[in-house]
Design a protein around this motif. Structure first.
Motif, mmCIF file in Angstrom:
data_model
loop_
_atom_site.group_PDB
_atom_site.id
_atom_site.type_symbol
_atom_site.label_atom_id
_atom_site.label_comp_id
_atom_site.label_asym_id
_atom_site.label_seq_id
_atom_site.Cartn_x
_atom_site.Cartn_y
_atom_site.Cartn_z
ATOM 1 N N LYS A 31 -7.454 -13.070 -42.243
ATOM 2 C CA LYS A 31 -6.067 -12.624 -43.026
ATOM 3 C C LYS A 31 -5.348 -13.746 -43.627
ATOM 4 N N ILE A 32 -4.916 -13.713 -44.764
ATOM 5 C CA ILE A 32 -3.599 -14.904 -44.805
ATOM 6 C C ILE A 32 -2.276 -15.050 -44.454
ATOM 7 N N THR A 33 -2.070 -16.181 -44.226
ATOM 8 C CA THR A 33 -0.832 -17.350 -43.695
ATOM 9 C C THR A 33 -0.113 -16.507 -44.303
ATOM 10 N N PHE A 34 1.198 -16.001 -42.980
ATOM 11 C CA PHE A 34 3.002 -15.567 -43.514
ATOM 12 C C PHE A 34 3.820 -16.671 -44.736
ATOM 13 N N LEU A 46 3.456 -4.405 -44.040
ATOM 14 C CA LEU A 46 3.801 -2.809 -43.472
ATOM 15 C C LEU A 46 2.404 -2.764 -42.860
ATOM 16 N N VAL A 47 3.282 -2.729 -41.801
ATOM 17 C CA VAL A 47 2.150 -2.808 -40.418
ATOM 18 C C VAL A 47 2.368 -0.786 -40.296
ATOM 19 N N PHE A 48 -0.008 -0.336 -40.189
ATOM 20 C CA PHE A 48 -0.473 0.659 -40.269
ATOM 21 C C PHE A 48 -0.984 1.031 -38.806
ATOM 22 N N CYS A 49 -0.546 2.883 -38.265
ATOM 23 C CA CYS A 49 -1.173 2.560 -37.030
ATOM 24 C C CYS A 49 -2.703 2.580 -37.699
ATOM 25 N N ASP A 73 -3.219 -12.626 -36.752
ATOM 26 C CA ASP A 73 -2.466 -13.386 -35.401
ATOM 27 C C ASP A 73 -1.603 -12.320 -34.602
ATOM 28 N N ILE A 74 -0.747 -11.474 -35.391
ATOM 29 C CA ILE A 74 0.223 -10.386 -35.086
ATOM 30 C C ILE A 74 -1.159 -9.185 -34.827
ATOM 31 N N GLU A 75 -1.689 -8.911 -35.082
ATOM 32 C CA GLU A 75 -2.042 -7.394 -35.166
ATOM 33 C C GLU A 75 -2.181 -6.772 -33.864
ATOM 34 N N PRO A 76 -2.762 -7.481 -32.935
ATOM 35 C CA PRO A 76 -3.510 -7.398 -31.402
ATOM 36 C C PRO A 76 -2.128 -6.550 -30.814
ATOM 37 N N ARG A 77 -0.926 -7.571 -31.334
ATOM 38 C CA ARG A 77 0.977 -7.178 -30.314
ATOM 39 C C ARG A 77 1.178 -5.981 -30.572
ATOM 40 N N PHE A 78 1.399 -5.383 -31.402
ATOM 41 C CA PHE A 78 1.860 -3.688 -31.962
ATOM 42 C C PHE A 78 1.186 -3.072 -31.337
ATOM 43 N N CYS A 80 1.587 1.280 -31.008
ATOM 44 C CA CYS A 80 2.736 2.420 -31.930
ATOM 45 C C CYS A 80 3.563 3.103 -31.365
ATOM 46 N N ALA A 81 4.509 3.694 -32.050
ATOM 47 C CA ALA A 81 5.540 4.242 -31.196
ATOM 48 C C ALA A 81 5.170 5.515 -31.505
ATOM 49 N N GLY A 82 4.626 5.797 -32.164
ATOM 50 C CA GLY A 82 4.038 7.239 -32.346
ATOM 51 C C GLY A 82 2.899 8.438 -31.558
ATOM 52 N N CYS A 83 2.259 7.532 -31.393
ATOM 53 C CA CYS A 83 0.548 7.576 -30.378
ATOM 54 C C CYS A 83 0.656 6.746 -29.423
ATOM 55 N N GLY A 84 1.065 4.999 -29.360
ATOM 56 C CA GLY A 84 0.825 4.740 -28.298
ATOM 57 C C GLY A 84 -0.264 3.664 -28.453
ATOM 58 N N ASN A 85 -1.080 3.603 -29.226
ATOM 59 C CA ASN A 85 -2.123 3.470 -29.835
ATOM 60 C C ASN A 85 -2.350 1.594 -29.678
ATOM 61 N N ARG A 86 -2.859 0.701 -28.974
ATOM 62 C CA ARG A 86 -2.720 -0.699 -29.634
ATOM 63 C C ARG A 86 -2.854 -1.322 -30.238
ATOM 64 N N GLY A 87 -3.269 -2.129 -31.094
ATOM 65 C CA GLY A 87 -3.480 -3.455 -32.356
ATOM 66 C C GLY A 87 -2.833 -2.295 -33.552
ATOM 67 N N ALA A 88 -3.005 -2.835 -34.785
ATOM 68 C CA ALA A 88 -2.369 -2.559 -35.936
ATOM 69 C C ALA A 88 -3.083 -2.962 -36.697
ATOM 70 N N ASP A 89 -2.534 -2.298 -38.529
ATOM 71 C CA ASP A 89 -3.307 -2.650 -39.408
ATOM 72 C C ASP A 89 -2.326 -4.198 -39.981
ATOM 73 N N VAL A 90 -1.658 -5.368 -40.640
ATOM 74 C CA VAL A 90 -0.975 -5.281 -41.087
ATOM 75 C C VAL A 90 -1.218 -5.717 -42.510
ATOM 76 N N ARG A 91 -0.639 -5.326 -43.578
ATOM 77 C CA ARG A 91 -0.841 -6.132 -44.927
ATOM 78 C C ARG A 91 0.781 -6.641 -45.175
ATOM 79 N N PRO A 92 0.649 -7.316 -46.465
ATOM 80 C CA PRO A 92 1.830 -8.122 -47.451
ATOM 81 C C PRO A 92 2.119 -6.276 -48.207
ATOM 82 N N ASP A 93 3.714 -6.455 -48.062
ATOM 83 C CA ASP A 93 4.374 -5.732 -48.621
ATOM 84 C C ASP A 93 4.366 -6.758 -50.030
#
Length: 108
Positions: A31-34, A46-49, A73-78, A80-93
């Motif tokens: 994905k793109i850089t910050f 936006l960070v999605f489970c 680069d940061i997606e695997p670090r999240f 989820c506080a709701g279900c405990g799954n590791r990883g996330a989908d991070v997108r620009p807001d």
């Protein structure tokens, strides 16, 4: 009858084959850089489970990450506080700022 797209002069750009799309070492899309995101005038993400049954999401300000860091680069670090799954989908807001081309139009 609908006219043929070719007759109208429309062309569909072919998508890149999956093998040629940039990927991270673990296979996720690159994905793109910050920094690129900030150049567009955006200031948050936006960070999605990844679990569709959970659907947990949140908005975060992007100022904590350096310009050269990619969203992928940061997606695997999240975790989820709701279900405990590791990883996330991070997108620009896209609601977190005004992209430069729209900021000018709003000022007029």
């Amino acid at each position: 009858m609908t006219p043929d797209r070719a007759a109208l002069g429309w062309r569909h750009a072919p998508a890149l084959p999956a093998a040629t799309r940039p990927r991270t070492p673990d296979g996720r899309p690159l994905k793109i850089t910050f920094g690129e995101m900030r150049e567009m005038g955006l200031s948050g993400v936006l960070v999605f489970c990844p679990d569709y049954r959970c659907s947990h999401s949140l908005r975060l300000p992007a100022d904590r990450w350096a310009d050269e860091v990619r969203l992928s680069d940061i997606e695997p670090r999240f975790v989820c506080a709701g279900c405990g799954n590791r990883g996330a989908d991070v997108r620009p807001d896209f609601e977190s700022g005004k992209p430069p081309q729209f900021a000018k139009a709003a000022a007029n």
